[in-house]
Design a protein around this motif. Structure first.
Motif, PDB file in Angstrom:
ATOM      1  N   GLY A  92       0.853  -1.195   0.000  1.00 51.58           N
ATOM      2  CA  GLY A  92       0.000   0.000   0.000  1.00 51.58           C
ATOM      3  C   GLY A  92       0.881   1.234   0.000  1.00 51.58           C
ATOM      4  O   GLY A  92       1.841   1.319   0.770  1.00 51.58           O
ATOM      5  N   TYR A  93       0.584   2.182  -0.864  1.00 53.87           N
ATOM      6  CA  TYR A  93       1.384   3.405  -0.958  1.00 53.87           C
ATOM      7  C   TYR A  93       0.589   4.582  -0.412  1.00 53.87           C
ATOM      8  O   TYR A  93      -0.588   4.744  -0.751  1.00 53.87           O
ATOM      9  CB  TYR A  93       1.755   3.702  -2.418  1.00 53.87           C
ATOM     10  N   LYS A  94       1.281   5.413   0.370  1.00 58.43           N
ATOM     11  CA  LYS A  94       0.634   6.645   0.855  1.00 58.43           C
ATOM     12  C   LYS A  94       0.797   7.707  -0.240  1.00 58.43           C
ATOM     13  O   LYS A  94       1.353   8.792  -0.016  1.00 58.43           O
ATOM     14  CB  LYS A  94       1.312   7.083   2.161  1.00 58.43           C
ATOM     15  N   SER A  95       0.342   7.351  -1.422  1.00 61.64           N
ATOM     16  CA  SER A  95       0.565   8.197  -2.593  1.00 61.64           C
ATOM     17  C   SER A  95      -0.337   9.433  -2.524  1.00 61.64           C
ATOM     18  O   SER A  95      -1.359   9.428  -1.830  1.00 61.64           O
ATOM     19  CB  SER A  95       0.300   7.390  -3.859  1.00 61.64           C
ATOM     20  N   VAL A  96       0.015  10.470  -3.241  1.00 61.86           N
ATOM     21  CA  VAL A  96      -0.637  11.760  -3.036  1.00 61.86           C
ATOM     22  C   VAL A  96      -1.845  11.942  -3.945  1.00 61.86           C
ATOM     23  O   VAL A  96      -2.976  11.978  -3.475  1.00 61.86           O
ATOM     24  CB  VAL A  96       0.388  12.903  -3.187  1.00 61.86           C
ATOM     25  N   LEU A  97      -1.620  12.056  -5.249  1.00 65.95           N
ATOM     26  CA  LEU A  97      -2.794  12.194  -6.116  1.00 65.95           C
ATOM     27  C   LEU A  97      -2.502  11.759  -7.547  1.00 65.95           C
ATOM     28  O   LEU A  97      -1.351  11.770  -7.992  1.00 65.95           O
ATOM     29  CB  LEU A  97      -3.359  13.617  -6.088  1.00 65.95           C
ATOM     30  N   SER A  98      -3.574  11.362  -8.218  1.00 68.34           N
ATOM     31  CA  SER A  98      -3.495  10.895  -9.593  1.00 68.34           C
ATOM     32  C   SER A  98      -4.746  11.402 -10.298  1.00 68.34           C
ATOM     33  O   SER A  98      -5.860  11.241  -9.778  1.00 68.34           O
ATOM     34  CB  SER A  98      -3.463   9.359  -9.594  1.00 68.34           C
ATOM     35  N   LYS A  99      -4.567  12.025 -11.454  1.00 67.19           N
ATOM     36  CA  LYS A  99      -5.718  12.595 -12.166  1.00 67.19           C
ATOM     37  C   LYS A  99      -6.763  11.505 -12.456  1.00 67.19           C
ATOM     38  O   LYS A  99      -6.407  10.402 -12.905  1.00 67.19           O
ATOM     39  CB  LYS A  99      -5.248  13.228 -13.482  1.00 67.19           C
ATOM     40  N   ASP A 100      -8.006  11.821 -12.165  1.00 70.39           N
ATOM     41  CA  ASP A 100      -9.135  10.909 -12.384  1.00 70.39           C
ATOM     42  C   ASP A 100      -9.127   9.671 -11.471  1.00 70.39           C
ATOM     43  O   ASP A 100      -9.923   8.756 -11.670  1.00 70.39           O
ATOM     44  CB  ASP A 100      -9.226  10.447 -13.843  1.00 70.39           C
ATOM     45  N   HIS A 101      -8.202   9.600 -10.517  1.00 65.01           N
ATOM     46  CA  HIS A 101      -8.184   8.466  -9.575  1.00 65.01           C
ATOM     47  C   HIS A 101      -8.087   9.038  -8.164  1.00 65.01           C
ATOM     48  O   HIS A 101      -6.994   9.199  -7.633  1.00 65.01           O
ATOM     49  CB  HIS A 101      -6.983   7.552  -9.829  1.00 65.01           C
ATOM     50  N   TYR A 102      -9.247   9.351  -7.564  1.00 68.58           N
ATOM     51  CA  TYR A 102      -9.201  10.051  -6.279  1.00 68.58           C
ATOM     52  C   TYR A 102      -9.364   9.117  -5.084  1.00 68.58           C
ATOM     53  O   TYR A 102      -9.322   9.558  -3.957  1.00 68.58           O
ATOM     54  CB  TYR A 102     -10.250  11.177  -6.260  1.00 68.58           C
ATOM     55  N   GLY A 103      -9.553   7.831  -5.360  1.00 72.52           N
ATOM     56  CA  GLY A 103      -9.818   6.921  -4.245  1.00 72.52           C
ATOM     57  C   GLY A 103      -8.662   5.977  -3.974  1.00 72.52           C
ATOM     58  O   GLY A 103      -7.507   6.386  -3.888  1.00 72.52           O
ATOM     59  N   ILE A 104      -8.998   4.695  -3.863  1.00 70.75           N
ATOM     60  CA  ILE A 104      -8.002   3.655  -3.591  1.00 70.75           C
ATOM     61  C   ILE A 104      -7.950   2.778  -4.833  1.00 70.75           C
ATOM     62  O   ILE A 104      -8.980   2.245  -5.263  1.00 70.75           O
ATOM     63  CB  ILE A 104      -8.430   2.842  -2.352  1.00 70.75           C
ATOM     64  N   HIS A 105      -6.787   2.664  -5.441  1.00 69.16           N
ATOM     65  CA  HIS A 105      -6.714   2.022  -6.749  1.00 69.16           C
ATOM     66  C   HIS A 105      -5.530   1.083  -6.842  1.00 69.16           C
ATOM     67  O   HIS A 105      -4.430   1.430  -6.409  1.00 69.16           O
ATOM     68  CB  HIS A 105      -6.556   3.073  -7.857  1.00 69.16           C
ATOM     69  N   GLU A 106      -5.777  -0.079  -7.425  1.00 65.44           N
ATOM     70  CA  GLU A 106      -4.652  -0.943  -7.748  1.00 65.44           C
ATOM     71  C   GLU A 106      -3.839  -0.215  -8.824  1.00 65.44           C
ATOM     72  O   GLU A 106      -4.395   0.343  -9.776  1.00 65.44           O
ATOM     73  CB  GLU A 106      -5.177  -2.281  -8.268  1.00 65.44           C
ATOM     74  N   ILE A 107      -2.516  -0.224  -8.643  1.00 63.18           N
ATOM     75  CA  ILE A 107      -1.665   0.540  -9.551  1.00 63.18           C
ATOM     76  C   ILE A 107      -1.651  -0.127 -10.932  1.00 63.18           C
ATOM     77  O   ILE A 107      -1.340  -1.308 -11.059  1.00 63.18           O
ATOM     78  CB  ILE A 107      -0.212   0.610  -9.026  1.00 63.18           C
ATOM     79  N   ASP A 108      -2.028   0.639 -11.948  1.00 59.53           N
ATOM     80  CA  ASP A 108      -1.880   0.182 -13.332  1.00 59.53           C
ATOM     81  C   ASP A 108      -1.403   1.375 -14.158  1.00 59.53           C
ATOM     82  O   ASP A 108      -1.144   2.454 -13.610  1.00 59.53           O
ATOM     83  CB  ASP A 108      -3.197  -0.403 -13.875  1.00 59.53           C
ATOM     84  N   GLU A 109      -1.289   1.202 -15.455  1.00 56.97           N
ATOM     85  CA  GLU A 109      -0.732   2.272 -16.291  1.00 56.97           C
ATOM     86  C   GLU A 109      -1.592   3.538 -16.216  1.00 56.97           C
ATOM     87  O   GLU A 109      -1.071   4.659 -16.213  1.00 56.97           O
ATOM     88  CB  GLU A 109      -0.586   1.770 -17.744  1.00 56.97           C
TER      89      GLU A 109
END
Ligand code: ADP
Length: 393
Positions: A92-109
């Motif tokens: 689990g990553y305490k990642s900050v933000l990703s456009k269009d992905h504001y929740g909890i997401h399995e990392i993909d491209e």
């Protein structure tokens, strides 16, 4: 299930390995001053047997080296906790933000691309996580890698509190909106309150190097002081907090370069900028006690911002049952807690001065006849992340 939590800062890495769902902490690791030659600090602990090492003067030139060193400790030497690294099923990553992905997401491209798209909003943090994720995925190809974005806890904040008064296409095309951060920290506070099995309206104050206030209604974030970037809301240790956007144009016109303005907002602002003393509140407090007027002003600005948001969120919530202080300043500065609470009498807050001064760790610091229960809850963002990563179906 073994769940590894990775927290990548601008020059640091922190790890916690949990056995879930028991939430048993198996091992921790940290690397400080990543990238400074021969001056990095590496720490590792096997929490089951109390084995602990901490070494300074290390050559850890990049995140990859730091991650590999920690993973090696998990499976070898006196402090090993795993037979093989493949036992880790989730990261689990305490990642900050990703456009269009504001929740909890399995990392993909798509998630990685969203992080790249939002690099200008969180340049230091997003690049640290992009690097860390790449290394982790190579080292643990069979694990599921889960981005528990700092925005996740705030994703259900009602639209009327997310939308800026900007042209609608900015929102649609570029994702311009308030997002909120510190989701792992405020989410952990909600976990603690949810465990008390009652309905509640709470305000959580995460006061650390970054600071934010969050309104929580029965486990859900309904408002927060952070906006779209990390340079918003309260003043931070050395970041600016809320600021008038026209000021940037004005500062360019008077001759400052874009880089100088960015540095001012991201590195030389906040407590440091106002006090001229330090970005560390301990030194600002000392200077204020010694009579430094700018240090006093920095504390006043910080406190006044916190009170401002608490007042607004009180009305958003319609009532207040619990007021929580968490993170470095929230947990350790009795002064800031007192200055904030002294101004909250009109909404039913009454501090117990002695409890506040003597509180170490978790505790209730309000008077018995206070209408609002004021509490200190030590931050445990990593456990919040481990839970979210574990829960992901
Ligand atoms: P980060 O947001 O970087 O993770 P922390 O939550 O660890 O930060 O909080 C760091 C802040 O906590 C620093 O500004 C530090 O001055 C403050 N702090 C820590 N201990 C104390 C203390 N005893 N009194 C006042 N401030 C403190």
């Amino acid at each position: 299930m073994k769940v590894l939590v990775c927290n990548a800062g601008s020059t640091s890495l922190k790890f916690k390995l949990y056995d879930m769902p028991e939430s048993e902490l198996l091992a921790t690791g940290k690397v400080e001053r990543v990238g400074s030659p021969d001056d990095a600090i590496f720490g590792y602990e096997n929490c089951l047997i109390g084995y602990r090492v901490e070494e300074g003067g290390q050559n850890i030139p990049d995140y990859r080296t730091g991650i590999q060193r920690f993973l090696l400790c998990l499976t070898s030497g006196e402090g090993r906790v795993l037979d093989e690294i493949g036992e880790i099923e989730r990261v689990g990553y305490k990642s900050v933000l990703s456009k269009d992905h504001y929740g909890i997401h399995e990392i993909d491209e798509g998630v990685l691309q969203g992080m790249r798209d939002f690099l200008p909003l969180a340049p230091v943090h997003n690049s640290a996580y992009l690097g860390a994720i790449e290394t982790m995925r190579q080292a643990l190809p069979d694990a599921r890698h889960v981005g528990v974005f700092e925005t996740a806890f705030h994703k259900d904040i009602p639209l009327e509190r997310r939308i800026y008064g900007v042209p609608w296409e900015w929102h649609e095309m570029y994702g311009v909106q308030r997002m909120g951060y510190h989701g792992a920290s405020h989410g952990y506070i909600a976990d603690v309150l949810n465990g008390e099995k009652r309905e509640y309206a709470a305000i959580s104050c995460h006061l650390g190097g970054s600071a934010s206030v969050c309104a929580i209604l029965n486990g859900k974030s309904v408002d927060t002081s952070f906006g779209m970037s990390l340079e918003t809301g309260l003043i931070h240790a050395n970041r600016v907090g809320d600021m008038d956007p026209t000021m940037i144009h004005f500062l360019k016109e008077v001759g400052l370069s874009e880089q100088a303005i960015l540095d001012g907002c991201q590195k030389k602002g906040g407590l440091l900028g106002i006090s001229g003393v330090s970005n560390d509140l301990r030194y600002v407090q000392e200077a204020a006690e010694a009579g430094n007027e700018r240090a006093k002003l920095a504390i006043d600005v910080f406190v006044s911002g916190i009170v401002h948001y608490i007042g607004a969120f009180y009305l958003d919530l319609g009532r207040l049952d619990d007021l929580i202080f968490t993170a470095g300043i929230g947990e350790h500065s009795a002064l800031i807690r007192r200055l904030v609470c002294d101004r909250l009498g009109p909404i039913g807050v009454k501090l117990d001065a002695k409890k506040n001064e003597t509180c170490h760790g978790a505790g209730v610091i309000s008077a018995v006849d206070s209408a609002v229960k004021v509490r200190v809850i030590p931050a445990n963002e990593e456990l919040g992340i481990a839970r979210r990563a574990f829960e992901l179906a």
